[in-house]
Design an enzyme around this catalytic site. Structure first.
Site, PDB file in Angstrom:
ATOM      1  N   LYS A   9       0.846  -1.201   0.000  1.00  0.00           N
ATOM      2  CA  LYS A   9       0.000   0.000   0.000  1.00  0.00           C
ATOM      3  C   LYS A   9       0.883   1.254   0.000  1.00  0.00           C
ATOM      4  O   LYS A   9       2.068   1.183   0.361  1.00  0.00           O
ATOM      5  CB  LYS A   9      -0.916  -0.055   1.235  1.00  0.00           C
ATOM      6  CG  LYS A   9      -1.890  -1.254   1.198  1.00  0.00           C
ATOM      7  CD  LYS A   9      -2.715  -1.355   2.480  1.00  0.00           C
ATOM      8  CE  LYS A   9      -3.662  -2.555   2.427  1.00  0.00           C
ATOM      9  NZ  LYS A   9      -4.415  -2.737   3.688  1.00  0.00           N
ATOM     10  N   TYR A  55     -11.679  -4.256  -4.371  1.00  0.00           N
ATOM     11  CA  TYR A  55     -12.488  -4.383  -3.150  1.00  0.00           C
ATOM     12  C   TYR A  55     -13.960  -4.390  -3.548  1.00  0.00           C
ATOM     13  O   TYR A  55     -14.676  -3.407  -3.327  1.00  0.00           O
ATOM     14  CB  TYR A  55     -12.206  -3.199  -2.209  1.00  0.00           C
ATOM     15  CG  TYR A  55     -10.793  -3.147  -1.648  1.00  0.00           C
ATOM     16  CD1 TYR A  55     -10.297  -4.180  -0.859  1.00  0.00           C
ATOM     17  CD2 TYR A  55      -9.963  -2.052  -1.882  1.00  0.00           C
ATOM     18  CE1 TYR A  55      -9.014  -4.130  -0.329  1.00  0.00           C
ATOM     19  CE2 TYR A  55      -8.671  -1.997  -1.349  1.00  0.00           C
ATOM     20  CZ  TYR A  55      -8.208  -3.035  -0.568  1.00  0.00           C
ATOM     21  OH  TYR A  55      -6.942  -2.990  -0.034  1.00  0.00           O
ATOM     22  N   THR A  79      -4.633  -8.691  10.499  1.00  0.00           N
ATOM     23  CA  THR A  79      -5.127  -7.430   9.913  1.00  0.00           C
ATOM     24  C   THR A  79      -4.932  -6.244  10.861  1.00  0.00           C
ATOM     25  O   THR A  79      -4.526  -5.159  10.438  1.00  0.00           O
ATOM     26  CB  THR A  79      -6.640  -7.561   9.599  1.00  0.00           C
ATOM     27  OG1 THR A  79      -6.830  -8.692   8.757  1.00  0.00           O
ATOM     28  CG2 THR A  79      -7.182  -6.317   8.948  1.00  0.00           C
ATOM     29  N   ARG A  88       3.413  -6.801   9.705  1.00  0.00           N
ATOM     30  CA  ARG A  88       2.512  -5.843  10.365  1.00  0.00           C
ATOM     31  C   ARG A  88       2.880  -5.665  11.836  1.00  0.00           C
ATOM     32  O   ARG A  88       2.812  -4.559  12.369  1.00  0.00           O
ATOM     33  CB  ARG A  88       1.061  -6.316  10.212  1.00  0.00           C
ATOM     34  CG  ARG A  88       0.530  -6.124   8.785  1.00  0.00           C
ATOM     35  CD  ARG A  88      -0.797  -6.816   8.581  1.00  0.00           C
ATOM     36  NE  ARG A  88      -1.446  -6.468   7.328  1.00  0.00           N
ATOM     37  CZ  ARG A  88      -2.521  -7.085   6.852  1.00  0.00           C
ATOM     38  NH1 ARG A  88      -3.055  -8.100   7.516  1.00  0.00           N
ATOM     39  NH2 ARG A  88      -3.062  -6.707   5.708  1.00  0.00           N
ATOM     40  N   ASN A 109      -1.851  -0.902   7.598  1.00  0.00           N
ATOM     41  CA  ASN A 109      -1.177  -2.169   7.902  1.00  0.00           C
ATOM     42  C   ASN A 109      -0.277  -2.633   6.755  1.00  0.00           C
ATOM     43  O   ASN A 109       0.024  -3.807   6.623  1.00  0.00           O
ATOM     44  CB  ASN A 109      -2.205  -3.241   8.296  1.00  0.00           C
ATOM     45  CG  ASN A 109      -3.244  -3.445   7.211  1.00  0.00           C
ATOM     46  OD1 ASN A 109      -3.090  -2.946   6.100  1.00  0.00           O
ATOM     47  ND2 ASN A 109      -4.280  -4.176   7.517  1.00  0.00           N
ATOM     48  N   HIS A 148      -1.527  -5.555   1.272  1.00  0.00           N
ATOM     49  CA  HIS A 148      -2.651  -6.431   0.945  1.00  0.00           C
ATOM     50  C   HIS A 148      -2.072  -7.770   0.513  1.00  0.00           C
ATOM     51  O   HIS A 148      -1.129  -7.808  -0.280  1.00  0.00           O
ATOM     52  CB  HIS A 148      -3.498  -5.863  -0.204  1.00  0.00           C
ATOM     53  CG  HIS A 148      -4.410  -6.916  -0.763  1.00  0.00           C
ATOM     54  ND1 HIS A 148      -5.629  -7.212  -0.191  1.00  0.00           N
ATOM     55  CD2 HIS A 148      -4.241  -7.800  -1.782  1.00  0.00           C
ATOM     56  CE1 HIS A 148      -6.179  -8.215  -0.856  1.00  0.00           C
ATOM     57  NE2 HIS A 148      -5.359  -8.592  -1.816  1.00  0.00           N
ATOM     58  N   GLU A 196      -7.842 -11.806  -8.062  1.00  0.00           N
ATOM     59  CA  GLU A 196      -6.997 -10.612  -7.936  1.00  0.00           C
ATOM     60  C   GLU A 196      -5.833 -10.629  -8.924  1.00  0.00           C
ATOM     61  O   GLU A 196      -5.495  -9.598  -9.506  1.00  0.00           O
ATOM     62  CB  GLU A 196      -6.469 -10.510  -6.501  1.00  0.00           C
ATOM     63  CG  GLU A 196      -7.577 -10.206  -5.501  1.00  0.00           C
ATOM     64  CD  GLU A 196      -7.129 -10.243  -4.054  1.00  0.00           C
ATOM     65  OE1 GLU A 196      -7.931  -9.857  -3.188  1.00  0.00           O
ATOM     66  OE2 GLU A 196      -5.998 -10.672  -3.771  1.00  0.00           O
TER      67      GLU A 196
HETATM   68  P1  IDP Z   1      -6.652  -8.199   5.349  1.00  0.00           P
HETATM   69  O1  IDP Z   1      -5.945  -7.030   4.664  1.00  0.00           O
HETATM   70  O2  IDP Z   1      -5.852  -8.688   6.533  1.00  0.00           O
HETATM   71  O3  IDP Z   1      -7.004  -9.291   4.389  1.00  0.00           O
HETATM   72  P2  IDP Z   1      -9.462  -7.430   5.302  1.00  0.00           P
HETATM   73  O4  IDP Z   1     -10.482  -7.861   6.292  1.00  0.00           O
HETATM   74  O5  IDP Z   1      -9.513  -8.053   3.950  1.00  0.00           O
HETATM   75  O6  IDP Z   1      -8.012  -7.627   5.959  1.00  0.00           O
HETATM   76  O7  IDP Z   1      -9.570  -5.858   5.174  1.00  0.00           O
HETATM   77  C1  IDP Z   1      -8.957  -5.171   4.123  1.00  0.00           C
HETATM   78  C2  IDP Z   1      -8.285  -3.927   4.655  1.00  0.00           C
HETATM   79  O8  IDP Z   1      -9.265  -3.040   5.165  1.00  0.00           O
HETATM   80  C3  IDP Z   1      -7.329  -4.134   5.816  1.00  0.00           C
HETATM   81  O9  IDP Z   1      -6.049  -4.540   5.407  1.00  0.00           O
HETATM   82  C4  IDP Z   1      -7.323  -2.757   6.457  1.00  0.00           C
HETATM   83  O10 IDP Z   1      -6.417  -1.866   5.808  1.00  0.00           O
HETATM   84  C5  IDP Z   1      -8.724  -2.257   6.201  1.00  0.00           C
HETATM   85  N1  IDP Z   1      -9.611  -2.464   7.352  1.00  0.00           N
HETATM   86  C6  IDP Z   1     -10.134  -3.644   7.792  1.00  0.00           C
HETATM   87  N2  IDP Z   1     -10.913  -3.444   8.857  1.00  0.00           N
HETATM   88  C7  IDP Z   1     -10.892  -2.110   9.098  1.00  0.00           C
HETATM   89  C8  IDP Z   1     -11.489  -1.268  10.077  1.00  0.00           C
HETATM   90  O11 IDP Z   1     -12.207  -1.705  10.976  1.00  0.00           O
HETATM   91  N3  IDP Z   1     -11.243   0.072   9.982  1.00  0.00           N
HETATM   92  C9  IDP Z   1     -10.450   0.604   9.034  1.00  0.00           C
HETATM   93  N4  IDP Z   1      -9.842  -0.147   8.120  1.00  0.00           N
HETATM   94  C10 IDP Z   1     -10.056  -1.482   8.139  1.00  0.00           C
HETATM   95 MG    MG Z   2      -8.378  -9.354   2.827  1.00  0.00          MG
END
Ligand code: IDP
Ligand code: MG
Length: 206
Positions: free
Chosen positions: A13, A53, A129, A140, A160, A163, A174
């Site tokens: 990112k 997304y 995450t 992370r 974080n 992706h 993807e």
């Molecule tokens: P992942 O990246 O570990 O697969 P996902 O659930 O797919 O996690 O979520 C995608 C991205 O959305 C996360 O990497 C994070 O940057 C963002 N995200 C997830 N949950 C939240 C939240 O509660 N608040 C803000 N951003 C979030």
């Molecule tokens: Mg994800």
């Protein structure tokens, strides 16, 4: 690619670039023995971000909302007060908007990594995450410090760094979205061709 191998899409990112962590992240995947088979720098368009997304993947949107709700429950924060709703899908939609804004904010590095159980191995190296829950030693866990609560307060996505595809179906979708077939290359890593490495490779695998 042999039958045991998988491919995973990894996107660094924009803040991974601004923090100068690109090399550090790549080094960790390389060290483990994963093979880099595609890489490019991309300024992500709104269109690509929307497809990456997808709103249509309800369980993904809801999943993000659930992570927020879990985090809030742990912190004793009322989601209705903070976000106007306690519905996981509605919260997920909000988060998704912030995510699209984040991933289009500057250039990213998109990569395809290949190897046995690549998807799971990469997720393990990347970590949870929520950076506050990511174990030390993960990318992370070592380089980010953030939570749903802090991110949502600032109306932004959690920083974080990375992706990484979550499962085989996500990875296939993807990779085809980000890479043309001819942008993915094949070559052997030393451990695949060196007879000594094949017996006991540098990672100690038999
Ligand atoms: P992942 O990246 O570990 O697969 P996902 O659930 O797919 O996690 O979520 C995608 C991205 O959305 C996360 O990497 C994070 O940057 C963002 N995200 C997830 N949950 C939240 C939240 O509660 N608040 C803000 N951003 C979030
Ligand atoms: Mg994800």
């Amino acid at each position: 690619m042999n039958k045991l191998e998988e491919r995973s899409l990894v996107v660094l990112k924009p803040h991974t670039l601004t923090r100068g962590l690109v090399g550090e992240v790549i080094r960790r995947f390389e060290n483990v023995g994963l093979k880099l088979v595609g890489i490019k720098m991309v300024q992500v368009s709104k269109e690509l971000a929307d497809k990456h997304y997808p709103l249509s993947r309800r369980e993904f949107i809801e999943g993000m909302g659930k992570k927020t709700l879990e985090n809030y429950a742990q912190l004793g924060v009322d989601p209705v007060k903070e976000l106007g709703t306690a519905d996981a899908y509605e919260i997920g939609k909000l988060v998704r908007q912030w995510l699209v804004r984040m991933i289009t904010a500057g250039p990213v590095i998109a990569m395809v990594w290949q190897g046995p159980s690549a998807i799971e191995v990469i997720r393990k190296i990347v970590g949870h995450t929520l950076p506050s829950k990511a174990a030390p030693g993960t990318i992370r866990g070592d380089f980010s410090y953030d939570s749903s609560y802090l991110a949502n307060k600032g109306k932004r996505a959690i920083k974080n760094l990375i992706h990484a595809s979550g499962n085989l179906e996500e990875a296939k979708y993807e990779i085809s979205l980000w890479f043309k077939d001819e942008e993915i290359y094949q070559y052997p890593r030393d451990m695949e061709t060196n007879p000594i490495s094949q017996l006991v490779d540098q990672n100690g695998r038999d």
